[in-house]
Design a protein around this motif. Structure first.
Motif, PDB file in Angstrom:
ATOM      1  N   TRP A  56      -6.288  -3.810 -17.282  1.00  0.00           N
ATOM      2  CA  TRP A  56      -5.939  -3.983 -15.870  1.00  0.00           C
ATOM      3  C   TRP A  56      -6.902  -4.965 -15.234  1.00  0.00           C
ATOM      4  CZ3 TRP A  56      -8.151  -1.410 -11.256  1.00  0.00           C
ATOM      5  CH2 TRP A  56      -7.376  -1.621 -10.119  1.00  0.00           C
ATOM      6  N   ASP A  57      -6.376  -5.939 -14.516  1.00  0.00           N
ATOM      7  CA  ASP A  57      -7.217  -7.007 -13.960  1.00  0.00           C
ATOM      8  C   ASP A  57      -7.786  -6.680 -12.582  1.00  0.00           C
ATOM      9  OD1 ASP A  57      -4.927  -7.135 -12.469  1.00  0.00           O
ATOM     10  OD2 ASP A  57      -4.542  -9.272 -12.819  1.00  0.00           O
ATOM     11  N   GLY A  58      -7.486  -5.504 -12.060  1.00  0.00           N
ATOM     12  CA  GLY A  58      -8.058  -5.102 -10.777  1.00  0.00           C
ATOM     13  C   GLY A  58      -7.215  -5.455  -9.585  1.00  0.00           C
ATOM     14  N   THR A  59      -6.109  -6.151  -9.766  1.00  0.00           N
ATOM     15  CA  THR A  59      -5.258  -6.486  -8.629  1.00  0.00           C
ATOM     16  C   THR A  59      -4.393  -5.296  -8.264  1.00  0.00           C
ATOM     17  OG1 THR A  59      -3.553  -7.364 -10.079  1.00  0.00           O
ATOM     18  CG2 THR A  59      -5.177  -8.920  -9.231  1.00  0.00           C
ATOM     19  N   ILE A  60      -4.097  -5.180  -7.007  1.00  0.00           N
ATOM     20  CA  ILE A  60      -3.299  -4.069  -6.511  1.00  0.00           C
ATOM     21  C   ILE A  60      -1.944  -4.585  -6.093  1.00  0.00           C
ATOM     22  CG2 ILE A  60      -3.106  -2.301  -4.740  1.00  0.00           C
ATOM     23  CD1 ILE A  60      -6.110  -2.244  -4.608  1.00  0.00           C
ATOM     24  N   SER A  61      -0.932  -3.919  -6.590  1.00  0.00           N
ATOM     25  CA  SER A  61       0.429  -4.264  -6.198  1.00  0.00           C
ATOM     26  C   SER A  61       0.840  -3.354  -5.063  1.00  0.00           C
ATOM     27  CB  SER A  61       1.377  -4.075  -7.387  1.00  0.00           C
ATOM     28  OG  SER A  61       2.694  -4.116  -6.955  1.00  0.00           O
ATOM     29  N   CYS A  62       1.163  -3.912  -3.937  1.00  0.00           N
ATOM     30  CA  CYS A  62       1.578  -3.113  -2.786  1.00  0.00           C
ATOM     31  C   CYS A  62       3.086  -3.100  -2.627  1.00  0.00           C
ATOM     32  CB  CYS A  62       0.930  -3.636  -1.508  1.00  0.00           C
ATOM     33  SG  CYS A  62      -0.839  -3.360  -1.476  1.00  0.00           S
ATOM     34  N   GLY A  63       3.805  -3.475  -3.676  1.00  0.00           N
ATOM     35  CA  GLY A  63       5.257  -3.524  -3.595  1.00  0.00           C
ATOM     36  C   GLY A  63       5.873  -2.172  -3.362  1.00  0.00           C
ATOM     37  N   GLY A  65       4.218   0.599  -2.311  1.00  0.00           N
ATOM     38  CA  GLY A  65       3.601   1.308  -1.200  1.00  0.00           C
ATOM     39  C   GLY A  65       3.024   2.648  -1.597  1.00  0.00           C
ATOM     40  N   THR A  66       2.975   2.927  -2.895  1.00  0.00           N
ATOM     41  CA  THR A  66       2.468   4.213  -3.360  1.00  0.00           C
ATOM     42  C   THR A  66       0.995   4.380  -3.031  1.00  0.00           C
ATOM     43  OG1 THR A  66       4.061   4.091  -5.148  1.00  0.00           O
ATOM     44  CG2 THR A  66       2.332   5.709  -5.385  1.00  0.00           C
ATOM     45  N   GLU A  67       0.236   3.285  -3.052  1.00  0.00           N
ATOM     46  CA  GLU A  67      -1.197   3.377  -2.779  1.00  0.00           C
ATOM     47  C   GLU A  67      -1.451   3.880  -1.362  1.00  0.00           C
ATOM     48  OE1 GLU A  67       0.257   0.469  -3.767  1.00  0.00           O
ATOM     49  OE2 GLU A  67      -0.301   0.486  -5.866  1.00  0.00           O
ATOM     50  N   ILE A  68      -0.610   3.472  -0.432  1.00  0.00           N
ATOM     51  CA  ILE A  68      -0.772   3.890   0.959  1.00  0.00           C
ATOM     52  C   ILE A  68      -0.487   5.380   1.096  1.00  0.00           C
ATOM     53  CG2 ILE A  68       0.143   3.593   3.301  1.00  0.00           C
ATOM     54  CD1 ILE A  68       0.748   0.662   2.459  1.00  0.00           C
ATOM     55  N   ARG A  69       0.474   5.862   0.347  1.00  0.00           N
ATOM     56  CA  ARG A  69       0.891   7.267   0.437  1.00  0.00           C
ATOM     57  C   ARG A  69       0.011   8.209  -0.374  1.00  0.00           C
ATOM     58  NH1 ARG A  69       6.906   7.738  -1.192  1.00  0.00           N
ATOM     59  NH2 ARG A  69       6.539   9.877  -0.526  1.00  0.00           N
ATOM     60  N   THR A  70      -0.777   7.689  -1.311  1.00  0.00           N
ATOM     61  CA  THR A  70      -1.536   8.533  -2.229  1.00  0.00           C
ATOM     62  C   THR A  70      -2.838   9.013  -1.604  1.00  0.00           C
ATOM     63  OG1 THR A  70      -0.631   7.329  -4.107  1.00  0.00           O
ATOM     64  CG2 THR A  70      -2.584   8.656  -4.522  1.00  0.00           C
ATOM     65  N   TYR A  84     -10.002  11.021  -0.576  1.00  0.00           N
ATOM     66  CA  TYR A  84      -9.889   9.594  -0.283  1.00  0.00           C
ATOM     67  C   TYR A  84      -8.429   9.196  -0.382  1.00  0.00           C
ATOM     68  CZ  TYR A  84      -9.762   8.905  -5.380  1.00  0.00           C
ATOM     69  OH  TYR A  84      -9.439   8.956  -6.705  1.00  0.00           O
ATOM     70  N   GLN A  85      -8.085   8.099   0.282  1.00  0.00           N
ATOM     71  CA  GLN A  85      -6.708   7.609   0.305  1.00  0.00           C
ATOM     72  C   GLN A  85      -6.641   6.290  -0.442  1.00  0.00           C
ATOM     73  OE1 GLN A  85      -5.087   7.125   4.226  1.00  0.00           O
ATOM     74  NE2 GLN A  85      -3.039   6.680   3.482  1.00  0.00           N
ATOM     75  N   GLY A  86      -5.608   6.143  -1.277  1.00  0.00           N
ATOM     76  CA  GLY A  86      -5.439   4.925  -2.063  1.00  0.00           C
ATOM     77  C   GLY A  86      -6.124   5.057  -3.406  1.00  0.00           C
ATOM     78  N   SER A  89     -11.157   2.553  -6.529  1.00  0.00           N
ATOM     79  CA  SER A  89     -11.817   1.244  -6.620  1.00  0.00           C
ATOM     80  C   SER A  89     -11.559   0.404  -5.374  1.00  0.00           C
ATOM     81  CB  SER A  89     -11.349   0.508  -7.867  1.00  0.00           C
ATOM     82  OG  SER A  89      -9.943   0.464  -7.921  1.00  0.00           O
ATOM     83  N   TYR A  90     -10.399   0.588  -4.729  1.00  0.00           N
ATOM     84  CA  TYR A  90     -10.063  -0.112  -3.486  1.00  0.00           C
ATOM     85  C   TYR A  90      -9.466   0.898  -2.502  1.00  0.00           C
ATOM     86  CZ  TYR A  90     -10.483  -4.209  -6.450  1.00  0.00           C
ATOM     87  OH  TYR A  90     -10.946  -5.156  -7.314  1.00  0.00           O
ATOM     88  N   PRO A  91     -10.282   1.788  -1.974  1.00  0.00           N
ATOM     89  CA  PRO A  91      -9.722   2.838  -1.122  1.00  0.00           C
ATOM     90  C   PRO A  91      -9.260   2.296   0.228  1.00  0.00           C
ATOM     91  CG  PRO A  91     -12.105   2.997  -1.129  1.00  0.00           C
ATOM     92  CD  PRO A  91     -11.726   1.911  -2.108  1.00  0.00           C
ATOM     93  N   ILE A  92      -8.194   2.867   0.723  1.00  0.00           N
ATOM     94  CA  ILE A  92      -7.716   2.526   2.065  1.00  0.00           C
ATOM     95  C   ILE A  92      -8.673   3.130   3.083  1.00  0.00           C
ATOM     96  CG2 ILE A  92      -5.828   2.917   3.702  1.00  0.00           C
ATOM     97  CD1 ILE A  92      -3.950   2.816   1.237  1.00  0.00           C
ATOM     98  N   GLU A  93      -9.155   4.307   2.754  1.00  0.00           N
ATOM     99  CA  GLU A  93     -10.168   4.959   3.576  1.00  0.00           C
ATOM    100  C   GLU A  93     -11.236   5.496   2.643  1.00  0.00           C
ATOM    101  OE1 GLU A  93     -10.012   8.861   6.199  1.00  0.00           O
ATOM    102  OE2 GLU A  93      -8.834   7.227   7.036  1.00  0.00           O
TER     103      GLU A  93
END
Length: 174
Positions: A56-63, A65-70, A84-86, A89-93
Motif C-alpha cells: 500500500w502506497d499510503g494514498t487514501i481513496s475517498c471514493g 466515503g468509508t473512511e469518513i464513516r469509520t 478515532y475516526q478514519g 495513519s491519516y485520522p479525520i479526528e
C-alpha cells in the motif's frame, strides 16, 4: 340328574391401548426440536473489510466515503477507551481518551452519527463502528460498549480482534 347350575363364564374383553395422546406428544416434540435446531444455527453477516496489502502506497481513496464513516474504538484494561475516526495513519479526528459514561463515548457516538448523517444528507447512512478489544480488556467493558451501540442506535458495528502495531502503541501511550 339334577339340574346343575351352569357355570357362568366371564366375558373376556379385548385389551386395547389408546395411542392418541402419545401421537400428539410425539408431534409436539418433533415440532419443538425442529424449531429449536433452526433457531440454534448461528446467524452471521460477513463484513467487507479492505484487504491487507503490504504494498500500500499510503494514498487514501475517498471514493466510497468509508473512511469518513469509520469510527474505531480501542478497548484496554482499567476501563481505558480510545476512539478515532478514519484511518489511524491519516485520522479525520485525532485519537482521544473517552469514558464509559453519558458524557464520554455515548455523547461522542451521538455527535459522530449526527455529523455523518448531515455530511451525506441521508439519515440511513450512519457511522461504521469497529470495536477492537485488547487481550487485557475485561468482559464488562465489551458488554458496556455494546450497550452504548444500542443506546446510540448505531446499526453497523463489528468486533474485531486484529490490532495493528500502531494501535497497540496508541494504547500503551495513553
Amino acid at each position: 340328574m339334577k339340574n346343575l347350575p351352569l357355570k357362568i363364564r366371564s366375558k373376556k374383553l379385548e385389551s386395547r391401548v389408546d395411542l392418541t395422546a402419545m401421537v400428539s406428544v410425539s408431534f409436539l416434540l418433533i415440532v419443538f426440536f425442529m424449531v429449536t435446531i433452526d433457531l440454534a444455527k448461528p446467524k452471521s453477516m460477513s463484513m467487507g473489510l479492505p484487504d491487507k496489502n503490504p504494498e500500500w502506497d499510503g494514498t487514501i481513496s475517498c471514493g466510497s466515503g468509508t473512511e469518513i464513516r469509520t469510527i474505531t474504538i480501542l478497548l484496554d484494561n482499567n476501563n481505558k477507551l480510545v476512539s478515532y475516526q478514519g484511518l489511524l495513519s491519516y485520522p479525520i479526528e485525532k485519537p482521544k481518551m473517552l469514558s464509559y459514561d453519558s458524557n464520554g463515548i455515548r455523547q461522542e457516538l451521538h455527535n459522530k452519527k449526527k455529523s455523518i448523517q448531515e455530511f451525506y444528507g441521508d439519515s440511513s447512512r450512519g457511522p461504521i463502528v469497529i470495536i477492537k478489544p485488547s487481550k487485557k480488556c475485561n468482559y464488562k467493558n465489551l458488554v458496556d460498549i455494546l450497550d452504548e451501540m444500542a443506546i446510540a442506535k448505531i446499526d453497523t458495528y463489528a468486533i474485531v480482534n486484529d490490532f495493528t502495531p500502531e494501535e497497540s502503541q496508541l494504547l500503551v501511550a495513553n
